[in-house]
Design a protein around this motif. Sequence first.
Motif, mmCIF file in Angstrom:
data_model
loop_
_atom_site.group_PDB
_atom_site.id
_atom_site.type_symbol
_atom_site.label_atom_id
_atom_site.label_comp_id
_atom_site.label_asym_id
_atom_site.label_seq_id
_atom_site.Cartn_x
_atom_site.Cartn_y
_atom_site.Cartn_z
ATOM 1 N N GLY A 102 0.914 -1.235 0.083
ATOM 2 C CA GLY A 102 0.056 -0.222 -0.020
ATOM 3 C C GLY A 102 0.738 1.229 0.077
ATOM 4 O O GLY A 102 2.098 1.068 -0.074
ATOM 5 N N ALA A 103 0.099 2.465 -0.020
ATOM 6 C CA ALA A 103 0.861 3.745 0.055
ATOM 7 C C ALA A 103 0.257 4.617 0.916
ATOM 8 O O ALA A 103 -0.985 4.613 1.288
ATOM 9 C CB ALA A 103 0.937 4.126 -1.485
ATOM 10 N N LEU A 104 0.972 5.795 1.224
ATOM 11 C CA LEU A 104 0.434 6.961 1.948
ATOM 12 C C LEU A 104 0.510 8.075 1.166
ATOM 13 O O LEU A 104 1.617 8.618 0.634
ATOM 14 C CB LEU A 104 1.149 7.142 3.423
ATOM 15 N N ILE A 105 -0.246 8.876 1.057
ATOM 16 C CA ILE A 105 -0.277 10.439 0.185
ATOM 17 C C ILE A 105 -0.302 11.235 1.584
ATOM 18 O O ILE A 105 -1.185 11.063 2.536
ATOM 19 C CB ILE A 105 -1.529 10.443 -0.368
ATOM 20 N N TYR A 106 0.697 12.174 1.582
ATOM 21 C CA TYR A 106 0.972 13.180 2.851
ATOM 22 C C TYR A 106 1.497 14.310 2.168
ATOM 23 O O TYR A 106 1.917 14.618 0.859
ATOM 24 C CB TYR A 106 1.840 12.425 3.658
ATOM 25 N N ASN A 107 1.155 15.303 2.984
ATOM 26 C CA ASN A 107 1.534 16.770 2.401
ATOM 27 C C ASN A 107 2.895 17.165 3.143
ATOM 28 O O ASN A 107 2.733 17.078 4.591
ATOM 29 C CB ASN A 107 0.323 17.670 3.082
ATOM 30 N N THR A 108 3.573 17.595 2.667
ATOM 31 C CA THR A 108 4.963 17.980 3.462
ATOM 32 C C THR A 108 5.089 19.540 3.412
ATOM 33 O O THR A 108 5.939 19.669 4.311
ATOM 34 C CB THR A 108 6.316 17.646 2.117
ATOM 35 N N THR A 109 3.994 20.120 3.223
ATOM 36 C CA THR A 109 4.055 21.688 3.517
ATOM 37 C C THR A 109 2.871 22.076 4.059
ATOM 38 O O THR A 109 2.489 23.177 3.816
ATOM 39 C CB THR A 109 4.385 22.548 2.248
ATOM 40 N N THR A 110 2.414 21.730 5.155
ATOM 41 C CA THR A 110 0.866 22.047 5.779
ATOM 42 C C THR A 110 1.249 23.322 6.406
ATOM 43 O O THR A 110 2.283 23.542 6.861
ATOM 44 C CB THR A 110 0.638 20.889 6.495
ATOM 45 N N GLU A 111 0.199 24.079 6.221
ATOM 46 C CA GLU A 111 0.369 25.629 6.751
ATOM 47 C C GLU A 111 0.404 25.422 8.212
ATOM 48 O O GLU A 111 -0.146 24.634 8.991
ATOM 49 C CB GLU A 111 -0.943 26.291 6.284
ATOM 50 N N GLY A 112 1.464 26.438 8.755
ATOM 51 C CA GLY A 112 1.275 26.500 10.225
ATOM 52 C C GLY A 112 2.389 25.557 10.759
ATOM 53 O O GLY A 112 2.790 25.590 11.969
ATOM 54 N N GLY A 113 3.355 24.696 10.011
ATOM 55 C CA GLY A 113 4.135 23.765 10.505
ATOM 56 C C GLY A 113 5.280 23.521 9.295
ATOM 57 O O GLY A 113 4.987 22.868 8.391
ATOM 58 N N SER A 114 6.324 24.029 9.390
ATOM 59 C CA SER A 114 7.423 23.704 8.588
ATOM 60 C C SER A 114 8.016 22.257 8.827
ATOM 61 O O SER A 114 8.059 21.783 10.014
ATOM 62 C CB SER A 114 8.645 24.761 8.631
ATOM 63 N N GLY A 115 8.170 21.593 7.867
ATOM 64 C CA GLY A 115 8.712 20.093 7.837
ATOM 65 C C GLY A 115 7.767 19.073 8.281
ATOM 66 O O GLY A 115 7.956 18.180 8.657
ATOM 67 N N THR A 116 6.468 19.389 8.280
ATOM 68 C CA THR A 116 5.540 18.786 8.679
ATOM 69 C C THR A 116 5.105 17.578 7.580
ATOM 70 O O THR A 116 5.535 17.614 6.522
ATOM 71 C CB THR A 116 4.044 19.296 8.979
ATOM 72 N N THR A 117 4.445 16.350 7.868
ATOM 73 C CA THR A 117 4.495 15.432 7.024
ATOM 74 C C THR A 117 2.934 14.942 7.296
ATOM 75 O O THR A 117 2.667 13.814 7.539
ATOM 76 C CB THR A 117 5.416 14.571 7.269
ATOM 77 N N ASP A 118 1.748 15.865 7.165
ATOM 78 C CA ASP A 118 0.528 15.371 7.529
ATOM 79 C C ASP A 118 -0.204 14.484 6.593
ATOM 80 O O ASP A 118 -0.248 14.451 5.241
ATOM 81 C CB ASP A 118 -0.307 16.531 7.619
ATOM 82 N N ALA A 119 -0.613 13.147 7.243
ATOM 83 C CA ALA A 119 -1.331 12.287 6.320
ATOM 84 C C ALA A 119 -2.583 12.810 5.596
ATOM 85 O O ALA A 119 -3.423 13.419 6.157
ATOM 86 C CB ALA A 119 -1.516 10.725 7.161
ATOM 87 N N VAL A 120 -2.813 12.142 4.463
ATOM 88 C CA VAL A 120 -4.093 12.416 3.807
ATOM 89 C C VAL A 120 -4.762 11.345 3.334
ATOM 90 O O VAL A 120 -5.936 11.287 3.744
ATOM 91 C CB VAL A 120 -3.690 13.365 2.383
ATOM 92 N N ALA A 121 -4.314 10.289 2.659
ATOM 93 C CA ALA A 121 -4.876 9.270 2.590
ATOM 94 C C ALA A 121 -4.107 7.944 2.160
ATOM 95 O O ALA A 121 -3.138 8.059 2.096
ATOM 96 C CB ALA A 121 -5.899 9.529 1.097
#
Length: 153
Positions: A102-121
């Motif tokens: 499987g895989a994870l889509i994630y955002n590397t540039t979420t607003e409010g946090g540098s270097g974040t890796t927020d999961a999407v799907a």
Amino acid sequence: MAITTNAICNSFKKELLQGKHDFDTSSDTYKLAMYTSLATLGASTENYSTNPGGGSNTEVTSSGYTAGGKALVNQGVKVSSGVAITDFASVSFVGVTLTARGALIYNTTTEGGSGTTDAVAVLDFGGDKTATSGTFTIQFPAFTTSAAILRLA
């Protein structure tokens, strides 16, 4: 440990309403990381990790594949018949020998946090998929209101 069925991450739903994700401009970078069957991924996944669920490294390894995966090309945002959609272009990993569940889509540039890796799907491939000295392609569905990877009705 398991990758549960395809899931939009709960943390993403909250962050979307907080305005932390931007799919309409190039200001946010979304990536796709691939995992073995030993990974624990599902709706409760909040961030990218090389080892979701503990234990040994569960992100795939191969020459031609870099930890963290690959940046995705966003197809934009549109609304049609009351459904808002966004999608990504298919992504290929060339010259790899790997097995992914499987895989994870994630955002590397979420607003409010540098270097974040927020999961999407989370994407569940439905079984182990293998490439041997070849190309591993993840083909996203059509950019339509009934098929796009992310839809809000």
